[in-house]
Motif scaffolding. Structure first.
Motif, PDB file in Angstrom:
ATOM      1  N   THR B   2       0.837  -1.195   0.000  1.00 16.82           N
ATOM      2  CA  THR B   2       0.000   0.000   0.000  1.00 16.82           C
ATOM      3  C   THR B   2       0.871   1.243   0.000  1.00 16.82           C
ATOM      4  O   THR B   2       2.084   1.161   0.163  1.00 16.82           O
ATOM      5  N   HIS B   3       0.228   2.390  -0.186  1.00 19.98           N
ATOM      6  CA  HIS B   3       0.995   3.641  -0.190  1.00 19.98           C
ATOM      7  C   HIS B   3       1.713   3.859   1.122  1.00 19.98           C
ATOM      8  O   HIS B   3       2.863   4.278   1.160  1.00 19.98           O
ATOM      9  N   LEU B   4       1.006   3.525   2.207  1.00 23.00           N
ATOM     10  CA  LEU B   4       1.604   3.724   3.530  1.00 23.00           C
ATOM     11  C   LEU B   4       2.862   2.888   3.682  1.00 23.00           C
ATOM     12  O   LEU B   4       3.884   3.351   4.186  1.00 23.00           O
ATOM     13  N   ASP B   5       2.804   1.632   3.187  1.00 24.10           N
ATOM     14  CA  ASP B   5       3.974   0.761   3.292  1.00 24.10           C
ATOM     15  C   ASP B   5       5.134   1.317   2.491  1.00 24.10           C
ATOM     16  O   ASP B   5       6.282   1.291   2.929  1.00 24.10           O
ATOM     17  N   ILE B   6       4.832   1.820   1.285  1.00 25.50           N
ATOM     18  CA  ILE B   6       5.904   2.404   0.463  1.00 25.50           C
ATOM     19  C   ILE B   6       6.535   3.567   1.212  1.00 25.50           C
ATOM     20  O   ILE B   6       7.757   3.692   1.279  1.00 25.50           O
ATOM     21  N   ALA B  12      12.504   4.261   6.004  1.00 29.08           N
ATOM     22  CA  ALA B  12      13.588   3.449   6.555  1.00 29.08           C
ATOM     23  C   ALA B  12      14.838   3.584   5.690  1.00 29.08           C
ATOM     24  O   ALA B  12      15.940   3.853   6.189  1.00 29.08           O
ATOM     25  N   ASN B  13      14.688   3.441   4.363  1.00 27.98           N
ATOM     26  CA  ASN B  13      15.836   3.572   3.464  1.00 27.98           C
ATOM     27  C   ASN B  13      16.480   4.938   3.598  1.00 27.98           C
ATOM     28  O   ASN B  13      17.704   5.062   3.626  1.00 27.98           O
ATOM     29  N   GLY B  14      15.622   5.957   3.684  1.00 30.36           N
ATOM     30  CA  GLY B  14      16.118   7.318   3.793  1.00 30.36           C
ATOM     31  C   GLY B  14      16.900   7.535   5.074  1.00 30.36           C
ATOM     32  O   GLY B  14      17.918   8.224   5.076  1.00 30.36           O
ATOM     33  N   GLY B 143       4.436  -5.294   9.049  1.00 36.29           N
ATOM     34  CA  GLY B 143       3.539  -5.202   7.907  1.00 36.29           C
ATOM     35  C   GLY B 143       4.324  -5.604   6.662  1.00 36.29           C
ATOM     36  O   GLY B 143       4.955  -6.649   6.618  1.00 36.29           O
ATOM     37  N   GLU B 144       4.352  -4.725   5.674  1.00 39.31           N
ATOM     38  CA  GLU B 144       5.099  -5.020   4.454  1.00 39.31           C
ATOM     39  C   GLU B 144       6.519  -4.471   4.518  1.00 39.31           C
ATOM     40  O   GLU B 144       7.305  -4.654   3.615  1.00 39.31           O
ATOM     41  N   VAL B 145       6.796  -3.712   5.577  1.00 36.63           N
ATOM     42  CA  VAL B 145       8.110  -3.069   5.666  1.00 36.63           C
ATOM     43  C   VAL B 145       9.102  -4.031   6.274  1.00 36.63           C
ATOM     44  O   VAL B 145       8.843  -4.652   7.304  1.00 36.63           O
ATOM     45  N   TYR B 146      10.253  -4.181   5.601  1.00 39.25           N
ATOM     46  CA  TYR B 146      11.245  -5.131   6.062  1.00 39.25           C
ATOM     47  C   TYR B 146      12.536  -4.404   6.414  1.00 39.25           C
ATOM     48  O   TYR B 146      13.055  -3.625   5.609  1.00 39.25           O
ATOM     49  N   LEU B 147      13.009  -4.623   7.634  1.00 38.40           N
ATOM     50  CA  LEU B 147      14.267  -4.011   8.039  1.00 38.40           C
ATOM     51  C   LEU B 147      15.249  -5.122   8.403  1.00 38.40           C
ATOM     52  O   LEU B 147      14.916  -5.985   9.207  1.00 38.40           O
TER      53      LEU B 147
END
Lengths: 322, 304
Positions: B2-6, B12-14, B143-147
């Motif tokens: 989703t947009h929120l995940d992006i 995180a990348n930033g 969620g969809e975010v992976y660290l």
């Protein structure tokens, strides 16, 4: 030993300066004649290196107007050079416009670029100015890399050779002479500008901006004119560069290129025209002289630069200041 | 996604990118704050830090079993070695130039940069060197975010270094002396502060922070190259200016902001990632037009 060497170098410098002061015109015409006979004796390699030297003389003198005369640090000067080269490149390769007609167009485009970069930066002080010019240089390079009309990362090829009096300029000795004339014109223009009313205004702004403004100098107009004139120098150099190479790519116009030109200016002596010419020559000739030592040569160049700066922090041939 | 995940993933990348930029930008800003020098060799010091870390790691492999311990040891040793290198450079190239015109010392810095990267190029034959320690891609997902753990540790390490620096500058005598020198060098000399010593300490800290960033970048990206300092030097300079050059919180903020801008710059519709630097520089120029001294910078009147 070291002091005596520096002392004797200083003496030679002083005598040369005195001679130049007494017979400037005769000396410059003689030098020009002597230099224009070089193609009769020199090899193509020597001509190539010397043509390159004259070319950097034009670029360094252009940047000297911005940095040396007006005291504005510019780290994106290669952008103006790129604007000139790409204007000629696009007009001759896509539209087959005559080379000589592209020069005024390139002059206008680079002047416009000078206004674009000069406009928002006039309020900024030196170091912020440095980063803005750097950013602008990068924007121009990335744009050249990613636009279709500039040929993208692989660049433009098939730029038409210029013709002069029916003769196609396609030999290195043609370009040697062309760049020699350009360098001579750049020196003449620099000397004239330096002595002009505008040139004095630039120096006032360099020494003390607020005092200059209090004296009735229009700070904005004076700074902007330095950018525009410096940009036009680079633009013209860019046109001839494109014609000589017949192919240009964005990798020619990197930050390192801007730094190299700045190096020539500071190494020679900011604001001093003969100094800047020397600086440009050192810039091109040193890496060539040390070509024999292969990959170490830029290392040696760095050490030499460091030593020059440590022992002559004002540059090789500095401007006298009261 | 989703947009929120992006958005979260780019955040995180930033942050990771931004923490590298911040660490390098700190060195820029500290040196600038104290002797008004744009130290263009700083990016190359970061690169040397990465190579020293690489060399130590290669020596240590086998001696220390645990990968994390090896990286920690090589990072600390690299920070110390490169810190001394920074002091040496300062002693040879910058100290004699402090009274010279500002552009001359700038050119000296460029010479040092040329010397450093060509030296490393000659020593490594211009090849990429691969950091052999693979830290793997294990991590946590929200969620969809992976660290990955690597990312979390790197951001944590950066935060620790920054807090330490902050405490050093605000709580110790050296920190006080640094702040005083930034305001008036001559007055400090008259008050009996050993100015040269404080400048040397500044160079030590700035260089070792850059070395830490270099080793971390090596671990994170997996390979290092003699030219890697150039790009990050430019970016860190941008970050330092964005935050207001000379301001230490400004450098931290500027670095993080730049990292976030770049991460989100790749996501802008219709503009490919190749335009992200244009986007960054355009924002920088706009920012400086409206706030000519950067986000946290002070107004200063000085000449070249």
């Amino acid at each position: 030993m070291e002091n005596r060497l520096i002392q004797s170098l200083n003496d030679i410098g002083k005598k040369a300066e005195a001679f130049v002061r007494i017979y400037p015109k005769i000396l410059s015409i003689l030098t020009l004649i002597a230099l224009s006979t070089v193609p009769m004796v020199a090899s193509n390699y020597v001509l190539e290196v010397l043509a390159n030297t004259w070319f950097y003389v034009v670029l360094c003198l252009g940047l000297n107007i911005v940095v040396g005369f007006a005291g504005l640090l510019d780290l994106g000067y290669a952008a103006f050079f790129a604007v000139g080269a790409y204007t000629t490149g696009i007009l001759t390769s896509h539209f087959h416009v005559n080379f000589w007609l592209t020069i005024p167009v390139a002059m206008c485009c680079s002047a416009l670029a000078g206004i674009v970069i000069g406009g928002p930066t006039l309020r900024l002080r030196s170091d912020y100015l440095a980063i803005v010019t750097l950013g602008f240089g990068e924007i121009v390079r990335i744009a050249a890399r990613n636009l279709r009309i500039t040929g993208g990362a692989s660049g433009l090829i098939g730029i038409d050779r210029p013709r002069l009096f029916g003769l196609e300029l396609n030999q290195i000795h043609h370009y040697y002479l062309v760049f020699l004339v350009l360098a001579a014109l750049a020196i003449l223009a620099s000397v004239r500008l330096h002595r002009s009313r505008l040139g004095r205004a630039w120096q006032y702004v360099r020494e003390d901006e607020d005092a200059a403004e209090a004296m009735g100098i229009n700070r904005v107009a004076v700074k902007l004119s330095a950018y525009v004139i410096g940009a036009v120098f680079a633009g013209i150099a860019g046109c001839f560069f494109a014609a000589k190479m017949t192919a240009i790519s964005p990798e020619t116009f990197t930050f390192s290129q801007s730094i190299l030109i700045l190096l020539g200016v500071v190494l020679g002596g900011m604001g001093k025209i003969p100094g800047v010419v020397c600086g440009a020559a050192v810039l091109v000739l040193f890496p060539e002289i040390f070509r024999g030592i292969g990959p170490m040569r830029l290392l040696v160049f760095g050490v030499v630069m460091l030593l020059i700066m440590l022992y002559r922090p004002q540059g090789i041939w500095p401007e006298k200041r009261s | 996604m989703t947009h929120l995940d992006i958005i979260l993933q780019q955040l995180a990348n930033g942050l990771i990118l931004g923490s590298f930029y911040s660490l390098v930008a700190l060195g820029y800003t500290m040196v600038y704050g104290i002797i008004k020098l744009l130290n263009f060799a700083h990016g190359d010091i970061y690169m040397v830090g990465a190579f020293v870390g690489y060399a130590i790691l290669a020596l240590l492999s086998g001696l220390l079993g645990d990968e994390w311990a090896g990286i920690l040891v090589s990072m600390v040793l690299s920070m110390i070695a490169v810190g001394f290198l920074g002091v040496l450079i300062q002693r040879i190239a910058y100290r004699p130039m402090l009274q010279a015109p500002r552009l001359s010392i700038l050119i000296t810095a460029l010479s040092v940069s040329l010397i450093l990267y060509n030296l490393v190029m000659v020593l490594t034959d211009g090849e990429f060197k691969a950091f052999t320690v693979g830290l793997g891609y294990e991590g946590v997902s929200m969620g969809e975010v992976y660290l990955t753990y690597t990312q979390i540790v790197l951001v944590g390490a950066t935060a620790i270094l920054m807090v330490t620096l902050h405490l050093f500058i605000n709580k110790t005598m050296y920190g006080k002396a640094m702040r005083a020198i930034a305001i008036d060098q001559d007055a400090c000399r008259l008050m009996g502060i050993d100015v040269n010593r404080v400048i040397a300490v500044t160079f030590f800290i700035g260089s070792s922070l850059a070395a830490a960033a270099g080793v971390m970048a090596g671990v994170y990206y997996g390979s290092i190259h003699f030219f890697m300092g150039f790009v990050i030097g430019l970016k860190a300079f941008t970050a330092a200016v964005m935050g207001g050059i000379g301001s230490i919180p400004g450098a931290m903020l500027g670095g993080l902001l730049l990292g976030l801008l770049e991460a989100f710059g790749t996501q802008i519709p219709f503009i490919g990632s190749e335009w992200k630097d244009v986007f960054t520089f355009a924002i920088l120029i706009l920012l400086l037009v409206f706030k000519p001294t950067g986000l946290l910078g002070r107004t200063e009147i000085e000449r070249m």
